[in-house]
Motif scaffolding. Structure first.
Motif, PDB file in Angstrom:
ATOM      1  N   ASP A  77      81.130 -23.036-144.766  1.00 25.70           N
ATOM      2  CA  ASP A  77      80.837 -22.019-143.756  1.00 25.70           C
ATOM      3  C   ASP A  77      79.342 -21.990-143.460  1.00 25.70           C
ATOM      4  OD1 ASP A  77      80.941 -19.900-142.038  1.00 25.70           O
ATOM      5  OD2 ASP A  77      81.755 -18.456-143.465  1.00 25.70           O
ATOM      6  N   GLY A  78      78.908 -22.948-142.667  1.00 31.60           N
ATOM      7  CA  GLY A  78      77.499 -23.017-142.342  1.00 31.60           C
ATOM      8  C   GLY A  78      77.190 -24.245-141.511  1.00 31.60           C
ATOM      9  N   MET A 135      75.667 -21.319-134.510  1.00 34.78           N
ATOM     10  CA  MET A 135      75.735 -20.006-135.149  1.00 34.78           C
ATOM     11  C   MET A 135      76.506 -19.012-134.286  1.00 34.78           C
ATOM     12  SD  MET A 135      71.893 -19.720-136.778  1.00 34.78           S
ATOM     13  CE  MET A 135      72.183 -18.092-137.506  1.00 34.78           C
ATOM     14  N   GLU A 143      79.840 -17.027-135.262  1.00 32.50           N
ATOM     15  CA  GLU A 143      79.555 -15.588-135.287  1.00 32.50           C
ATOM     16  C   GLU A 143      78.626 -15.217-136.433  1.00 32.50           C
ATOM     17  OE1 GLU A 143      82.962 -13.038-134.649  1.00 32.50           O
ATOM     18  OE2 GLU A 143      84.018 -14.611-133.539  1.00 32.50           O
ATOM     19  N   LEU A 144      77.610 -16.060-136.595  1.00 32.22           N
ATOM     20  CA  LEU A 144      76.537 -15.771-137.541  1.00 32.22           C
ATOM     21  C   LEU A 144      75.400 -15.071-136.810  1.00 32.22           C
ATOM     22  CD1 LEU A 144      76.415 -19.203-139.419  1.00 32.22           C
ATOM     23  CD2 LEU A 144      77.356 -17.052-140.289  1.00 32.22           C
ATOM     24  N   SER A 145      74.644 -14.290-137.533  1.00 22.97           N
ATOM     25  CA  SER A 145      73.559 -13.514-136.946  1.00 22.97           C
ATOM     26  C   SER A 145      72.381 -14.427-136.591  1.00 22.97           C
ATOM     27  CB  SER A 145      73.098 -12.427-137.917  1.00 22.97           C
ATOM     28  OG  SER A 145      71.975 -11.749-137.408  1.00 22.97           O
ATOM     29  N   ARG A 167      76.496 -18.863-144.353  1.00 19.72           N
ATOM     30  CA  ARG A 167      76.889 -17.459-144.238  1.00 19.72           C
ATOM     31  C   ARG A 167      76.729 -16.771-145.588  1.00 19.72           C
ATOM     32  NH1 ARG A 167      80.236 -15.150-140.432  1.00 19.72           N
ATOM     33  NH2 ARG A 167      81.239 -17.156-139.992  1.00 19.72           N
ATOM     34  N   SER A 179      77.955 -11.407-141.380  1.00 18.04           N
ATOM     35  CA  SER A 179      77.419 -12.389-140.435  1.00 18.04           C
ATOM     36  C   SER A 179      75.983 -12.759-140.801  1.00 18.04           C
ATOM     37  CB  SER A 179      77.455 -11.830-139.003  1.00 18.04           C
ATOM     38  OG  SER A 179      76.639 -10.672-138.900  1.00 18.04           O
ATOM     39  N   ASP A 180      75.477 -12.191-141.911  1.00 21.88           N
ATOM     40  CA  ASP A 180      74.133 -12.512-142.378  1.00 21.88           C
ATOM     41  C   ASP A 180      74.084 -13.946-142.895  1.00 21.88           C
ATOM     42  OD1 ASP A 180      73.325  -9.961-141.754  1.00 21.88           O
ATOM     43  OD2 ASP A 180      73.600  -9.196-143.796  1.00 21.88           O
ATOM     44  N   VAL A 181      72.870 -14.492-142.981  1.00 17.92           N
ATOM     45  CA  VAL A 181      72.737 -15.885-143.390  1.00 17.92           C
ATOM     46  C   VAL A 181      71.765 -16.055-144.545  1.00 17.92           C
ATOM     47  CG1 VAL A 181      73.314 -16.774-141.100  1.00 17.92           C
ATOM     48  CG2 VAL A 181      70.915 -16.333-141.676  1.00 17.92           C
TER      49      VAL A 181
END
Length: 263
Positions: free
Chosen positions: A24-25, A51, A55-57, A87, A98-100
């Motif tokens: 997931d990244g 991203m 749906e990553l920030s 993620r 949704s933070d990374v």
């Protein structure tokens, strides 16, 4: 606290994490020329696009602090940078955040060889276009298997097709060819990566009003080429031969001009 203080040195990251559990990244492999990251804006565009799909920030990206960190390390020689965005949080298939989390790896830079003498067509791997296939996700299994096949066959390069038998890309690079003075490259609908060198080269051709064609091409079209080459962040490599078909390996003027401007 400065932005660069948000980065810390660590020999490992927390386990388990969503990169390990689900891939997931995303990541970007970048070229530091001793003064700057070449084509950094293109890398940033591709990363942000991926991203948004995951749906990553995007606001969590620390590109400015990344650049500050690299400057603080005084890297005065060419380096290979891998910027990985994972993620944060746990959860199963349904993410909780949704933070990374961001990871920077630095290694020696090795330029692509001028000629890759022997290429083969993968018999095992077919690429499938998807909403995220043009991004560099952490699911690299197709490329791992393809390059194992290349290594097993003693080849210098391997060419991947899509699930309809159209040319897609090489084992870790985009692919181009010239036939009768016309330049061709597979479209993103083939499932190929939207490479930054690919984008830079197509921009270069457009600026100089040199015609090129992006489309879906059967393998037979590739084998009719006069010249054939692959490119990624490490440079450009001409391909010498596929099976019994040999290709010209000299750099045409437009490719030589692009190469000098890019690396």
């Amino acid at each position: 606290m400065s932005e660069s203080d948000t980065w810390s040195f660590a020999s490992q990251i927390d386990l388990p994490n969503r990169a390990m559990s689900f891939g997931d990244g995303l990541f970007e492999t970048m070229y530091w020329d001793g003064e700057k990251i070449r084509l950094f804006d293109f890398h940033l565009d591709r990363l942000r696009h991926g991203m948004e799909i995951l749906e990553l920030s995007v606001s969590g990206l620390q590109e400015h602090s990344l650049l500050q960190l690299i400057q603080s390390l005084n890297l005065d020689s060419e380096s290979r940078l891998r910027w990985t965005v994972i993620r944060a949080g746990k959860g199963k298939y349904t993410p909780e955040s949704s933070d990374v989390v961001q990871v920077l790896q630095i290694s020696d830079f090795h330029r692509a060889p001028a000629i890759k003498h022997r290429a083969i067509i993968s018999e095992r791997i077919r690429l499938n276009p998807s909403i995220f296939s043009s991004s560099k996700s952490l699911n690299g299994i197709p490329y791992v298997l393809a390059n194992l096949e290349r290594k097993r066959n003693g080849a210098d390069e391997i060419i991947l097709l899509d699930n309809h038998g159209n040319v897609a890309e090489a084992g870790a690079a985009n692919i181009f060819w010239e036939k009768g003075g016309e330049i061709y490259t597979p479209s993103l609908e083939s499932g190929c990566i939207g490479g930054v060198m690919r984008r830079s080269f197509l921009d270069f051709l457009e600026e100089r009003r040199i015609d090129f064609v992006q489309d879906l091409f059967p393998m037979d079209d590739l084998l009719k080429a006069d010249r054939l080459w692959v490119s990624n962040v490490t440079g450009i490599s001409m391909l010498g031969q596929i099976g019994s078909k040999a290709f010209q390996t000299d750099l045409p003027d437009y490719l030589l001009a692009f190469y000098k401007n890019s690396l």
